[in-house]
Design a protein around this motif. Sequence first.
Motif, mmCIF file in Angstrom:
data_model
loop_
_atom_site.group_PDB
_atom_site.id
_atom_site.type_symbol
_atom_site.label_atom_id
_atom_site.label_comp_id
_atom_site.label_asym_id
_atom_site.label_seq_id
_atom_site.Cartn_x
_atom_site.Cartn_y
_atom_site.Cartn_z
ATOM 1 N N LEU A 148 45.312 92.512 13.776
ATOM 2 C CA LEU A 148 43.509 92.890 13.813
ATOM 3 C C LEU A 148 42.538 91.561 12.832
ATOM 4 N N LEU A 149 43.391 91.280 11.495
ATOM 5 C CA LEU A 149 42.835 90.373 10.783
ATOM 6 C C LEU A 149 42.721 89.606 11.905
ATOM 7 N N LEU A 150 44.007 88.838 13.212
ATOM 8 C CA LEU A 150 43.609 87.554 13.428
ATOM 9 C C LEU A 150 42.742 87.761 14.603
ATOM 10 N N SER A 151 42.037 89.013 15.064
ATOM 11 C CA SER A 151 41.272 88.776 15.736
ATOM 12 C C SER A 151 40.315 88.665 15.569
ATOM 13 N N ALA A 152 40.301 88.904 13.781
ATOM 14 C CA ALA A 152 38.749 89.008 13.112
ATOM 15 C C ALA A 152 38.428 87.415 12.925
ATOM 16 N N LEU A 153 39.194 87.051 11.993
ATOM 17 C CA LEU A 153 39.656 84.971 11.666
ATOM 18 C C LEU A 153 39.075 84.643 13.764
ATOM 19 N N ALA A 154 40.520 84.655 14.358
ATOM 20 C CA ALA A 154 39.590 84.851 15.694
ATOM 21 C C ALA A 154 38.019 83.904 16.117
ATOM 22 N N ALA A 155 37.410 85.695 15.999
ATOM 23 C CA ALA A 155 35.851 86.299 16.631
ATOM 24 C C ALA A 155 35.168 84.873 15.109
ATOM 25 N N PHE A 156 35.831 85.284 14.010
ATOM 26 C CA PHE A 156 34.607 84.129 13.369
ATOM 27 C C PHE A 156 34.681 83.155 13.815
ATOM 28 N N ALA A 157 36.123 82.682 13.577
ATOM 29 C CA ALA A 157 35.927 80.676 14.146
ATOM 30 C C ALA A 157 34.934 80.467 15.463
ATOM 31 N N LEU A 158 35.216 81.231 16.796
ATOM 32 C CA LEU A 158 34.980 81.213 17.955
ATOM 33 C C LEU A 158 33.088 81.511 17.713
ATOM 34 N N GLN A 200 30.684 78.296 17.962
ATOM 35 C CA GLN A 200 29.367 78.539 19.255
ATOM 36 C C GLN A 200 27.769 77.837 18.824
ATOM 37 N N TYR A 201 27.363 78.765 17.190
ATOM 38 C CA TYR A 201 26.307 78.695 16.600
ATOM 39 C C TYR A 201 26.312 78.080 15.036
ATOM 40 N N LEU A 202 27.062 77.535 14.764
ATOM 41 C CA LEU A 202 26.814 77.308 13.144
ATOM 42 C C LEU A 202 27.475 75.531 13.254
ATOM 43 N N PHE A 203 28.658 75.079 13.698
ATOM 44 C CA PHE A 203 29.253 74.083 13.893
ATOM 45 C C PHE A 203 28.352 72.591 14.266
ATOM 46 N N LYS A 204 27.829 72.666 15.784
ATOM 47 C CA LYS A 204 27.122 72.172 15.955
ATOM 48 C C LYS A 204 25.421 72.027 15.751
ATOM 49 N N ALA A 205 25.454 72.924 15.254
ATOM 50 C CA ALA A 205 23.469 73.213 15.042
ATOM 51 C C ALA A 205 23.010 72.535 13.769
ATOM 52 N N ALA A 225 25.374 84.304 15.400
ATOM 53 C CA ALA A 225 26.411 84.417 15.531
ATOM 54 C C ALA A 225 27.546 85.729 15.087
ATOM 55 N N PHE A 226 26.999 86.539 14.082
ATOM 56 C CA PHE A 226 26.502 87.761 13.475
ATOM 57 C C PHE A 226 27.348 88.626 14.988
ATOM 58 N N LEU A 227 26.234 88.149 16.064
ATOM 59 C CA LEU A 227 25.975 89.367 17.499
ATOM 60 C C LEU A 227 27.632 89.288 18.147
ATOM 61 N N ARG A 228 27.268 87.596 18.245
ATOM 62 C CA ARG A 228 28.941 87.196 19.301
ATOM 63 C C ARG A 228 30.555 87.411 18.346
ATOM 64 N N PHE A 229 29.922 87.346 17.036
ATOM 65 C CA PHE A 229 30.944 88.020 16.168
ATOM 66 C C PHE A 229 31.613 89.195 17.193
ATOM 67 N N VAL A 230 30.333 90.156 16.558
ATOM 68 C CA VAL A 230 30.367 91.706 16.862
ATOM 69 C C VAL A 230 31.380 91.223 18.076
ATOM 70 N N THR A 231 30.506 90.915 19.327
ATOM 71 C CA THR A 231 31.319 91.417 20.628
ATOM 72 C C THR A 231 32.860 90.376 20.378
ATOM 73 N N LEU A 232 32.472 89.544 20.097
ATOM 74 C CA LEU A 232 34.329 89.116 20.569
ATOM 75 C C LEU A 232 35.421 89.945 20.034
ATOM 76 N N PHE A 233 35.125 90.186 18.592
ATOM 77 C CA PHE A 233 36.156 91.009 18.075
ATOM 78 C C PHE A 233 36.613 92.239 18.533
ATOM 79 N N SER A 234 35.098 93.228 18.790
ATOM 80 C CA SER A 234 35.095 94.029 19.446
ATOM 81 C C SER A 234 36.710 94.547 21.134
ATOM 82 N N VAL A 235 35.937 93.049 21.620
ATOM 83 C CA VAL A 235 36.663 93.042 22.535
ATOM 84 C C VAL A 235 38.385 92.236 22.019
ATOM 85 N N PHE A 236 38.196 91.665 21.645
ATOM 86 C CA PHE A 236 40.038 91.980 20.763
ATOM 87 C C PHE A 236 40.451 93.008 19.774
ATOM 88 N N VAL A 237 39.960 94.008 20.480
ATOM 89 C CA VAL A 237 39.935 95.549 19.214
ATOM 90 C C VAL A 237 40.678 96.077 20.826
#
Length: 675
Positions: free
Chosen positions: A9-19, A23-28, A39-51
């Motif tokens: 779950l911790l790794l999933s959270a880190l992966a979701a945060f990194a992605l 996608q939204y902040l690194f290139k902005a 970015a927050f909405l994308r984090f919630v979506t990715l983390f939910s899928v990983f869970v």
Amino acid sequence: MTASTVLWLLLSALAAFALSFYQYLFKAKKRSRLHIFLAFLRFVTLFSVFVLLINPVITRKDLETVKTPLPIVLDNSQSIKELGQDSLAKQLAEKLTSNKALKDKFDVQLYTFDEGFEAGKEPDFKGKQTHIDQVAQNLKQLYRAANYPVVLLSDGNQTIGNDYVYSFRENTSVYPLVLGDTTTFLDLRVSQVNVNKYAFLKNKFPVEVFLQYNGNKNLSAVFNIMQGNSVLHKQNVAFSKDKKAQLLSVLLDASKVGVQTFKAVITSSEAEKNKYNNTKNFAVEVIDQRSEVALVSAINHPDLGALKRSIETNQQRKVTILKPNEVKSLQDYNVLILYQPDASFRQLLELNKNAGLNTFTITGLSTDFNLLNQYQQQLNFRMTSQREDYLADFDSQFNLFSATDIGFGQFPPLQHPFGTITPKENTNVLLQARIRNVKTENPMMVFSEKGPQRSAFLLGENIWKWRMESHQNTKSFEQFDIFMDKTIQFLASNSKRKSLVVNHESFYNSGEVIQITAQYFNKNYEFEENARLTIQLKNKKTGASKNYDFLKGSNEYKVNLDGLDAGQYSFTVKETASNTAYSGAFEVLDFEIEKQFVNPDLARLKQTAANTNGTVYYPAQVDQLADFLLKNDNYKAIQKEIIKKSPLIDWIWLLVILAVSLAAEWFVRKYNGLL
């Protein structure tokens, strides 16, 4: 949740945060609030899928308090009302079931019983039987592994079932709350009448009566057996403190055909609290089994007189000795005895082809065996002109009816031509022939039954010597005459099958289960599975009638007619498709077993309590009983730890969050022109 699951779950959270950051902040070029929100909405979506992919199992522990069961079992039979305890019984049950302290400590449940066992039923004290053993069996099923007390509100007078004293489980303590006055009252009682259901006309039948006395002083009483207003038997009986039971045996005359109702009555000059149990009705069905027997012989022989005397010792039999040419019709006879049939019997045998009378054929030295081979199929005779003396051996495997060896092996030999006699199908050998010490394959006495037709064969003459030898050995003709009577009884019985067969008793005691069963056969005499049977029941006195349908059981149809009042009833059973009908009648005798008691059965209740480490209480001690149960440390509530494991994929809100986050991200991007 395991450590590995937490790590994933911790790794999933880190992966979701990194992605989401990439996608939204690194290139902005400019990190606005909009980008941070997306970015927050994308984090919630990715983390939910990983869970959902990891599907962690959430373990939850709960503590549950399990109270000790406390069944309050109330006797709902009519005897409680007869003892005047119905109101008190309701009050006691209400007091125990509404006790707040008991309800806090125990799981209190109220049950009622009579012939059945029910929960939550309002007591009406109308039960016709008391079945306490059933209470124990039902509680065993309801509380299999528990250690619990039982409060039994009853008079202890059981009328059906096994002895309840030893029925309760070892981990169950029974605390009887005795209903009824335990004071000893003077009471005379006809406790039981034993009598056969059937008797033969003009014979005597035995009646066995058990009388009981409850009291301490000497008492003289009068016992009567009555039919209507007529006294058939009168006898003085005496009781004392040490002699409280009497067994009387009486012989009564069966003088009328049909169901005869009698009344056993005991009376005394002393006043009694309950006089209902001074009387007991009983009934006997008297059957007319008179049989007309035609004994046909072309010769004179001592056997004829011996047979006539032996058969007529039963008053239900009448024997007429005839010559073959004297028999013009067989309508007046039930059984045909053919004594040594010869050529002169041909016309009689032809006549019996249509009449179909059951026959008893006795063969000997004057018999025409060729004629017999033509007119019967049970035995095949191949005889010579040589005569032989045959002794008899009893065959214990004979099973057509109850037969006893009366010493056949020691009887004088019977004379018969020598030859071979071969039994065919549907024959049953009672006596086997023996020449001195050599057993032969020939039978000496054979019985046969094929469909409705029955026949018997005695292969040998001089049976009069058997009767004389039996008298010489026993000083009585009784044994031989009973043997001959059973032979005639077998032949006199009519075994023709009917398409509709109805089974019922001629009388029932009120309160008993009244069940009538029926079978319906098609033309091939096969049980008809799809028959529709109805019964119309009519009260002979009131004329009231009612119809019932039979229910199909295993190879039979059944109907229960419970709750009928005492009286005489006629009925007609019909099969609706074929219109086949059967009519009959029965009588319900006035006998209510629940009205027989004047005291509770305190001895059995005490024994039950002692066997289960319980204690007997009385109505005035109900508060003491409740206090004892509350203070008894053997009955403590148990706390159980309940572990519930729920996989997160079953959590519906996770899917809702995933759907909301995806929808919100799409809508925000669309609104701001980022698609």
